[in-house]
Enzyme design. Structure first.
Site, PDB file in Angstrom:
ATOM      1  N   ASP A  14       6.179   1.875  -4.171  1.00 30.72           N
ATOM      2  CA  ASP A  14       5.968   0.885  -3.133  1.00 30.72           C
ATOM      3  C   ASP A  14       5.290   1.653  -1.983  1.00 30.72           C
ATOM      4  O   ASP A  14       5.357   2.888  -1.927  1.00 30.72           O
ATOM      5  CB  ASP A  14       7.329   0.320  -2.704  1.00 30.72           C
ATOM      6  CG  ASP A  14       7.199  -0.595  -1.514  1.00 30.72           C
ATOM      7  OD1 ASP A  14       6.215  -1.359  -1.466  1.00 30.72           O
ATOM      8  OD2 ASP A  14       8.073  -0.524  -0.621  1.00 30.72           O
ATOM      9  N   ASP A  16       4.981   0.674   1.920  1.00 28.61           N
ATOM     10  CA  ASP A  16       5.647   0.738   3.218  1.00 28.61           C
ATOM     11  C   ASP A  16       7.052   1.302   3.083  1.00 28.61           C
ATOM     12  O   ASP A  16       7.857   0.770   2.327  1.00 28.61           O
ATOM     13  CB  ASP A  16       5.768  -0.675   3.816  1.00 28.61           C
ATOM     14  CG  ASP A  16       4.398  -1.287   4.014  1.00 28.61           C
ATOM     15  OD1 ASP A  16       3.549  -0.643   4.638  1.00 28.61           O
ATOM     16  OD2 ASP A  16       4.193  -2.414   3.529  1.00 28.61           O
TER      17      ASP A  16
END
Ligand code: BGC
Length: 946
Positions: A14, A16
């Site tokens: 992922d 962020d």
């Protein structure tokens, strides 16, 4: 299905909060957006501001923007129009961009360090983020080149993929990297992302907790949770990946509810203990479920308007037989759970998530479900159940209900009695049903065979959210007063015993695995499927010598629970070398049904004993003589019941192998000899005298596409073995010596088709002159059901349903040279459509023996994953134990070429070279003459290390 598979090949991050420090910027942008909105809504009144920690993590983190808006405002019970939703999402984006500009993009050095190390090991790197700025952010942070694939919020739109917690983004990114999920690991800081990783069945899911989120990440399905990737060395990661694979290899998992596949799942998730089997239906079964309980030996007459095996087949002529069909009994785990009056079941509309896990190691079926009832009320329900292996009359069930975001009254209706007996269980009549206090007792009786079935149940609240239920089952086949027995049995336990009972059950499974487990180093997916097969072979094998194992065990309705040659020829070797006592019990069943076999011989006009082609409890033949097609009314005669007589010799063969393997003299002296003698007597009367030889005319061999054939090589060969071994047993025991002489003489003059000038043995007289049938590729493994309907035409074709001549080198490996075996494989294999599940494993074993490695592996995998992949599209009606036993044999006797001598088992000289591609080492244990021998074959050494 979660099937594990090999090494670590990709890592999907992922963005962020994992790669970039942008999560704080997102949280700040969200806070400003929502606070502006909430303030305006409050019209000057005080309002509850957005919580940048908890609410950010719970409702918006990891999700596409608009979905984040929706899920947060839903929680606050604020309804807005889609336009406002879009406006707020836009506002957040604008603020985020501003913050990025002002503050720049920071990265996590520990993550970048890990990425470098992974890349150095050729692990591909991808990023999958809901942020539309994904690419731009990686670019501005100067790290774009570290990633082989980047899927961001823009791709999400163009590809119309749902965001996390759906797994689609990760699955797609893995696809871009050319890697299957099982080979990839997920690194995520958001609960939605972790859930997506778990649902996508990725090899390992790592949760990163930047503060206060560890428990939620774990609950969402993270395998490990770390505060930062600095805490995780590359070796730790690889070890965790392997450990997870090894763990998954002990489980069969299903993620997500699929109504169309539910019946298949019910078969796969069957639990049992030899005495009974319960299909793996949901605790609240669907209306169309076949949530059956089967008890070994509980047969009843067959209603002529109901189908046989395939739904399309009717068998109108069998209503008179009292023991024609294994009775599907009511589901004992039935629960009706509701919350505030709303039913929580997948038959209704509130089911959201479903995960079922069959723990093969301990024989326990788990389910985790989530329901969302009106007003967004989410309720999780977890259950586990087992059929005690330590106490065959006992079932255990546990249910936990957790309202996740609301308070509500939970109601659990745990009545075992089936309300709908006449339509769902027409075999049964209810004698009585009583509930006194916590105890429930229901008594049914079968209409034709008058067998009483008594189910007693006691459910108690263990904690405020957990119910535990003990169920006891007895029948009048077990004891004179089954109701009394069931009640007394149940009363002998207290609530406190539940954990101990579960423990005793698990320890029996552990004991089984100590003998039956096969380890294939570095190939957890193979181990998993082999364990699945051994698990299902263990379920129907009990201690009761009055019953045997049906063609679909106690896992489904196909073949009505009838016992075929499958048990002796395909399954028995597994028991012989892992649990010889069960092999003995199975053969005692044949002894027990000898009178039925004698009756059948007489009915057919012969002497001795002719075993039923399809057998239930008396040994009388229960094969339908014809089937009628429901749709057209067409009648198809079934010849197997009168002509597939090789089954008698198959049983004699099994008796002999049992004796050779165990040295169980007591068995041979009594039941063994009686079976051998009576079947030998049958052959003496069944043969026809020819000019130079005796012949066996008018039979069906293993290949059921040809009937009324003469001198089927397999049948004649097996009959000769039967006669010879009967003679040898008589001499060994010093009895029936005159008859022994007769049997030996007949064996010598029985016609046995020999290899022709090309080395090929003719399957039966005249097979070589039949018409050619160029078998279309599409019909291999997928023989159309209609093939059986054209029985007259098929009888004249060179087309085989399953291995026939090729059965011989499997059963008599030293009787044929490799050249002869190869000639027959080359001739028959292209003519075979594998319309029977018994066929692929035999082809695998033979191909392995003659060094056709590619064929061997292809057939073996076909057989190994037959039910898990629903290859025959009929696993809904029960699993295929003969294929499982065949798979085991193909590995042990085919690939490993195991043979036995006084020193125990030995792998064949080519075993190491014959190991399937990618296997380094296989380890198992085989019981021979009362001792368990470990056996290891490893590629690095050409010798077996026993
Ligand atoms: C096969 C038989 C087998 C039976 C039960 C049939 O389709 O042809 O060999 O015994 O199924 O599994």
């Amino acid at each position: 299905m979660a099937l594990v598979n090999g090494s670590l090949r990709a890592a999907l991050f992922d963005m962020d909060g994992v790669v970039t420090r942008t999560a704080e910027l997102h949280a700040a942008a969200w806070k400003q957006t929502f606070d502006e909105f909430l303030r305006a809504q409050a019209h000057g009144a005080p309002f509850r501001p957005f919580d940048e920690q908890t609410e950010y993590r719970t409702y918006v983190d990891g999700k596409p923007r608009q979905e984040g808006v929706r899920s947060f405002l839903q929680e606050r019970e604020i309804a807005i129009s889609p336009d406002t939703e879009a406006l707020l999402a836009g506002r957040k984006d604008e603020l985020f961009e501003r913050l990025v500009k002002e503050q720049g993009v920071q990265t996590y050095p520990s993550t970048l360090d890990l990425i470098q190390k992974l890349r150095a090991r050729d692990v591909k790197i991808g990023v999958a983020t809901s942020s539309r700025h994904g690419r731009a952010i990686l670019q501005s942070a100067g790290i774009k080149d570290l990633f082989d694939a980047c899927l961001d919020g823009n791709d999400l739109d163009t590809l119309h993929l749902p965001g996390k917690p759906y797994p689609d983004m990760f699955l797609h990114a893995a696809g871009w990297l050319g890697v299957t999920p099982a080979h990839a690991l997920i690194l995520e800081d958001a609960v939605a992302g972790v859930q997506a990783g778990r649902r996508g069945e990725f090899g390992l899911v790592v949760g990163i907790d930047r503060g206060g989120n560890a428990a939620a990440l774990q609950a969402g399905g993270a395998d490990i949770v770390v505060p930062d990737l600095a805490a995780l060395g590359i070796e730790d990661l690889e070890t965790a990946f392997r450990a997870r694979q090894e763990e998954v290899a002990w489980h069969i998992e299903q993620e997500g509810f699929d109504r169309a596949r539910e019946r298949q799942m019910e078969s796969l998730f069957t639990i049992g203990n030899g005495y009974l089997g319960v299909r793996g239906a949901l605790d609240a079964p669907l209306p169309e479920s076949q949530s059956d309980l089967f008890i070994a030996g509980v047969f009843d007459s067959k209603r002529s308007d109901l189908p046989y095996s395939e739904v399309e087949f009717l068998t109108p002529d069998r209503a008179a037989n009292t023991y024609a069909e294994l009775v599907p009994l009511p589901f004992p785990f039935q629960l009706k759970i509701s919350i505030e009056g709303q039913p929580l079941d997948f038959g209704g509309i509130y089911g959201r998530e479903l995960r079922r896990v069959l723990d093969l190691r301990s024989g326990v079926l788990h389910s985790e479900t989530l329901f969302e009832s009106p007003g967004g009320r989410r309720t999780a329900v977890r259950t586990q159940r087992c059929a005690s292996l330590a106490d065959p009359h006992l079932l255990l069930q546990e249910v936990e209900v957790f309202p996740e975001n609301h308070w509500g009254t939970v109601q659990i209706d745990a009545i075992v009695d089936c309300q709908d007996l006449s339509t769902r269980h027409p075999h049964l009549e209810r004698l009585d049903h009583t509930i006194s206090g916590k105890l429930e007792l229901v008594r049914y009786v079968t209409r034709g065979s008058a067998i009483q079935i008594c189910i007693a149940s006691r459910a108690v609240l263990h904690t405020s959210s957990t119910m535990r239920r003990l169920i006891s089952i007895f029948t009048s086949r077990d004891i004179e007063n089954p109701a009394e027995a069931a009640m007394a049995h149940l009363q002998s336990f207290s609530e406190k015993d539940f954990d101990a009972l579960l423990e005793m059950h698990a320890s029996r499974w552990k004991d089984f695995w100590s003998r039956a487990d096969i380890r294939v180093q570095g190939r957890p997916s193979i181990e998993q499927a082999l364990r699945f097969g051994s698990y299902h072979l263990r379920l129907p094998a009990g201690d009761d010598a009055r019953v045997s194992i049906g063609a679909r065990t106690l896992s489904g309705r196909a073949y009505e629970g009838h016992v075929f040659w499958d048990t002796e020829i395909f399954m028995l070797p597994f028991y012989l070398h892992t649990e010889p006592a069960r092999a003995r019990s199975l053969l005692l069943y044949r002894h027990h049904t000898l009178d039925g076999a004698r009756r059948r011989a007489r009915e057919l006009g012969y002497r001795g004993a002719c075993y039923a082609w399809e057998s239930s409890v008396t040994g009388d033949d229960v094969t339908p003589s014809k089937i009628v097609l429901k749709s057209t009314g067409k009648e198809i005669p079934i010849f197997t019941g009168t002509q597939q007589i090789h089954v008698s010799a198959d049983i004699a063969y099994a008796v002999w192998r049992y004796w050779e393997t165990t040295g169980d003299e007591q068995f041979l002296v009594g039941p063994g000899a009686e079976i051998l003698f009576e079947t030998a007597r049958f052959w003496t009367s069944r043969v026809t005298r020819g000019e130079r030889h005796y012949h066996i005319r008018g039979v069906v061999g293993p290949d059921e596409y040809h009937h009324s054939v003469d001198d089927n090589a397999y049948t004649n060969w097996m009959a000769r073995f039967n006669l010879n071994q009967a003679a040898e047993a008589a001499r060994h025991l010093g009895t029936n010596l005159a008859e022994a002489q007769e049997w030996a003489t007949l064996a010598e003059s029985l016609y046995i088709p020999l290899p022709d000038e090309h080395g090929v043995i003719e399957q039966f007289e005249g097979f070589f002159t039949l018409a050619d049938y160029p078998l279309p590729k599409a019909e291999r493994f997928k023989a159309p059901v209609s093939r059986l309907f054209d029985w007259q035409q098929i009888n004249g074709l060179k087309l085989l349903k399953q291995a026939d001549v090729l059965m011989l080198p499997l059963l008599f490996p030293t009787a044929f040279s490799d050249e002869i075996v190869a000639a027959n494989y080359r001739y028959y294999e292209p003519l075979t459509d594998h319309g029977s599940s018994l066929s692929p494993a035999v082809h695998a074993a033979i191909a392995a023996r003659i060094g056709l490695q590619e064929d061997a592996e292809r057939y073996w995998k076909q057989s190994l994953w037959l039910d898990l992949s629903n290859a025959m599209e009929n696993s809904t009606l029960g699993i295929h134990p003969a294929a499982m036993g065949g798979t085991w044999q193909a590995l042990v006797f085919g690939f490993l070429g195991v043979s036995f001598d006084e020193e125990g088992p030995h792998a064949g000289p080519c075993a190491a070279q014959r190991l399937p591609a990618g296997w380094d080492r296989v380890e198992l244990s085989l019981i021979y003459r009362g001792r368990a021998y470990p056996l290891t074959v490893s590629r690095t050494s050409d010798k077996d290390h026993r």
